[in-house]
Design an enzyme around this catalytic site. Structure first.
Site, PDB file in Angstrom:
ATOM      1  N   LYS A 177       0.860  -1.185   0.000  1.00 41.27           N
ATOM      2  CA  LYS A 177       0.000   0.000   0.000  1.00 41.27           C
ATOM      3  C   LYS A 177       0.892   1.229   0.000  1.00 41.27           C
ATOM      4  O   LYS A 177       1.505   1.563   1.016  1.00 41.27           O
ATOM      5  CB  LYS A 177      -0.919   0.052   1.226  1.00 41.27           C
ATOM      6  CG  LYS A 177      -1.969   1.170   1.126  1.00 41.27           C
ATOM      7  CD  LYS A 177      -2.485   1.629   2.468  1.00 41.27           C
ATOM      8  CE  LYS A 177      -1.698   2.771   3.026  1.00 41.27           C
ATOM      9  NZ  LYS A 177      -1.803   4.051   2.258  1.00 41.27           N
ATOM     10  N   GLY A 230       6.771   5.283   8.142  1.00 42.58           N
ATOM     11  CA  GLY A 230       5.908   6.452   8.234  1.00 42.58           C
ATOM     12  C   GLY A 230       6.047   7.124   9.586  1.00 42.58           C
ATOM     13  O   GLY A 230       7.085   7.025  10.244  1.00 42.58           O
ATOM     14  N   GLY A 231       4.990   7.787  10.019  1.00 47.66           N
ATOM     15  CA  GLY A 231       5.025   8.557  11.249  1.00 47.66           C
ATOM     16  C   GLY A 231       4.836   7.710  12.497  1.00 47.66           C
ATOM     17  O   GLY A 231       4.307   6.589  12.447  1.00 47.66           O
ATOM     18  N   GLY A 235       2.560   4.404  13.138  1.00 44.20           N
ATOM     19  CA  GLY A 235       3.338   3.202  13.418  1.00 44.20           C
ATOM     20  C   GLY A 235       2.870   2.475  14.660  1.00 44.20           C
ATOM     21  O   GLY A 235       2.813   1.238  14.689  1.00 44.20           O
ATOM     22  N   GLU A 252       9.786   1.685  10.638  1.00 46.49           N
ATOM     23  CA  GLU A 252      10.757   2.781  10.495  1.00 46.49           C
ATOM     24  C   GLU A 252       9.950   4.060  10.619  1.00 46.49           C
ATOM     25  O   GLU A 252       9.159   4.395   9.748  1.00 46.49           O
ATOM     26  CB  GLU A 252      11.484   2.695   9.150  1.00 46.49           C
ATOM     27  CG  GLU A 252      12.817   3.444   9.142  1.00 46.49           C
ATOM     28  CD  GLU A 252      12.694   4.868   8.627  1.00 46.49           C
ATOM     29  OE1 GLU A 252      12.305   5.750   9.431  1.00 46.49           O
ATOM     30  OE2 GLU A 252      12.975   5.088   7.454  1.00 46.49           O
ATOM     31  N   CYS A 291      13.225  11.421   6.373  1.00 45.16           N
ATOM     32  CA  CYS A 291      13.204  10.918   7.745  1.00 45.16           C
ATOM     33  C   CYS A 291      14.545  11.113   8.443  1.00 45.16           C
ATOM     34  O   CYS A 291      14.606  11.266   9.667  1.00 45.16           O
ATOM     35  CB  CYS A 291      12.812   9.447   7.769  1.00 45.16           C
ATOM     36  SG  CYS A 291      13.874   8.365   6.793  1.00 45.16           S
ATOM     37  N   GLU A 392       9.132  15.973  14.985  1.00 47.37           N
ATOM     38  CA  GLU A 392       9.520  15.902  13.577  1.00 47.37           C
ATOM     39  C   GLU A 392       8.612  16.811  12.744  1.00 47.37           C
ATOM     40  O   GLU A 392       7.399  16.612  12.685  1.00 47.37           O
ATOM     41  CB  GLU A 392       9.408  14.452  13.092  1.00 47.37           C
ATOM     42  CG  GLU A 392      10.015  14.214  11.738  1.00 47.37           C
ATOM     43  CD  GLU A 392      10.017  12.741  11.371  1.00 47.37           C
ATOM     44  OE1 GLU A 392      10.954  12.299  10.689  1.00 47.37           O
ATOM     45  OE2 GLU A 392       9.082  12.023  11.745  1.00 47.37           O
TER      46      GLU A 392
END
Length: 498
Positions: A177, A230-231, A235, A252, A291, A392
């Site tokens: 996805k 992703g974030g 996650g 990650e 990232c 972030e």
């Protein structure tokens, strides 16, 4: 481009079961770039079922290693054949410069070739000495099964390849996805897999939002592994959803990455120029939507004013624009949401006492129109109490902190809940290695920032995630270990007398 059949299930391209679609916007001007299928739970279940059938009953998991490696190499060749068109598509979809898009294609090519070489150079298993000549004992590695791969919007093609290449090398099937914001190059990559000869059902694709598509992939009992990039918030949801079926999870989740500059790195004009240049690269490549972006500049106090002044001067000169235009150095942010997020972080920083040295606003002029542009921003006099330092941003925002001693530099660099990457700049090789050894980050660059190697593991400490991509450990994520113990001379044990 208008192709609403962007869901790939069992070798067949189809529209969403509900007929729903989504417009993909060009971030440079907010116009429609493509229309894709907006998949849902029904499409996801169908894709997982296809992958399950291909793994349980298909040939791919039992295909000889040499044939799997050969297919990966064919994919690499096709990527290079289509380098210009894929680079352009990545540039248009994600907003990055055309040259960045081309580099991404090269990096993807390297990943496919690396994992092809890695599996070909392996032995048939690890022999374990059981202490008896009558026992043959070996540990072998087998594919984990059906893999759910969920990728982010900032590096769509690259992040897809970091998951797809090792998953296929290990003999798995998968459902991927891509981000609903930037799905186009993932669709193109799946088409290349089919062209390379990958059997139907091995690679499946569902374009659609995290809820329900990503959520269904994470919780589905027919999935054996979920790999998410992703974030942090998303996650943790993936991890919770995967818990009930006790599937393998790799995450990650980004970082808040320090770039530590000691004064001795800038003792010469050349050293100063290089450190400033690399600080710009660390923070502003792809508009900071990386990232591993070096978004926290931690500079020695004695160097601060000279360094930050020059950094701000150069930041003001960065040329913004559509990524495909000649001379553009930095493209737009990926979406209106990301632009608003960046503006909010800068406003909060200024309210908390940061000093604006460059940027801090949208550019003006007809060239920027309705695009999601934001000027590269340097915020001085920052401290750990500020949200912009802790969280972030994922935008072109660089914060500046200072230190006086080596211990203070290490403490500042490690004072984050993340731990993905960091940089150390020093002319003293011993100091540089010493500091690198003390940093709690998965990748540490010395006198450099951003390069990675497909043969070296990538991943982070703390809330930057669990597991690794790339390198031998990146392949191991997609495998199960099995111990096969063979008694060559079986005889009664006589544990029970009867």
């Amino acid at each position: 481009m208008s192709d609403q059949q962007t869901i790939h299930v069992g070798g067949e391209w189809r529209a969403a079961a509900t007929g729903a679609t989504r417009e993909i916007l060009d971030p440079a001007d907010a116009t429609t770039l493509a229309v894709v299928a907006e998949g849902g739970a029904e499409d996801t279940d169908a894709a997982i079922a296809a992958a399950r059938t291909a793994f349980d009953h298909g040939a791919w998991p039992r295909t000889p290693v040499a044939e799997r490696a050969a297919l990966l190499r064919r994919v690499a060749d096709l990527l290079q054949r289509d380098r210009e068109s894929l680079g352009l598509l990545e540039s248009r979809d994600a907003g990055k410069t055309l040259e960045e898009g081309r580099v991404d294609v090269d990096c993807v090519t390297d990943a496919f070739r690396y994992f092809a070489d890695l599996v070909m150079n392996e032995s048939g298993g690890r022999v374990v000495d059981a202490g008896s000549p009558d026992v043959h004992s070996v540990v072998v590695h087998e594919p984990v099964g059906v893999c759910a791969l969920i990728t982010p919007w900032n590096y769509p093609l690259l992040q897809a390849s970091w998951k797809i290449a090792p998953a296929l090398a290990a003999g798995n099937t998968f459902v991927i996805k891509p981000s609903e914001i930037t799905p186009l190059t993932t669709v193109a990559l799946v088409r290349l897999l089919a062209e390379a000869g990958l059997p139907d059902g091995v690679a499946n694709l569902v374009t659609g939002p995290g809820d329900p598509v990503g959520a269904r992939m994470s919780e589905h009992p027919g999935v054996d592994l979920v790999s998410f990039t992703g974030g942090l918030v998303s996650g943790t949801k993936v991890m919770r959803a995967a818990a009930d079926s006790v599937k393998k999870v790799a995450l990650e989740l980004g970082g808040k990455n320090p770039n530590v500059v000691f004064a001795d790195a800038c003792a010469t004009d050349e050293g100063f120029d290089t450190a400033v240049d690399q600080a710009l690269n660390a923070a502003f490549i792809h508009s900071g939507q990386v990232c591993s972006a070096g978004s926290r500049l931690i500079v020695e106090e004695s160097l601060r004013e000279r360094f930050v002044a020059e950094l701000a001067r150069r930041a003001e000169k960065i040329r913004l624009g559509r990524g495909t235009d000649k001379g553009v150095e930095c493209g737009p942010l990926v979406s209106a949401q990301q632009l608003a997020r960046t503006e909010e972080y800068v406003a909060s920083a200024l309210a908390e006492g940061a000093v604006l040295r460059a940027g801090g606003e949208r550019p003006t002029g007809p060239a920027y129109g309705e695009g999601y542009f934001y000027r590269p921003t340097v915020l001085d006099h920052c401290h750990r109490g500020m949200r912009v330092v802790r969280e972030e941003v994922f935008g072109p925002v660089l914060t500046v902190e200072t230190f006086r001693t080596e211990d203070e530099a290490v403490a500042l660099a490690n004072d984050t809940e993340y731990g993905l990457a960091g940089g150390v700049w020093s002319a003293d090789a011993g100091r540089a290695r010493r500091v690198a050894g003390r940093l709690r980050h998965g990748t540490v660059w010395i006198n450099d920032f951003h390069p990675y190697l497909p043969q070296a593991e990538w991943g982070g400490f703390g809330k930057s995630g669990i597991g690794r991509e790339l390198g031998p450990a990146g392949l191991a994520e997609y495998r199960e270990s099995k111990h096969v113990y063979q008694n060559l001379a079986p005889r009664p044990v006589r544990w029970f007398a009867g």
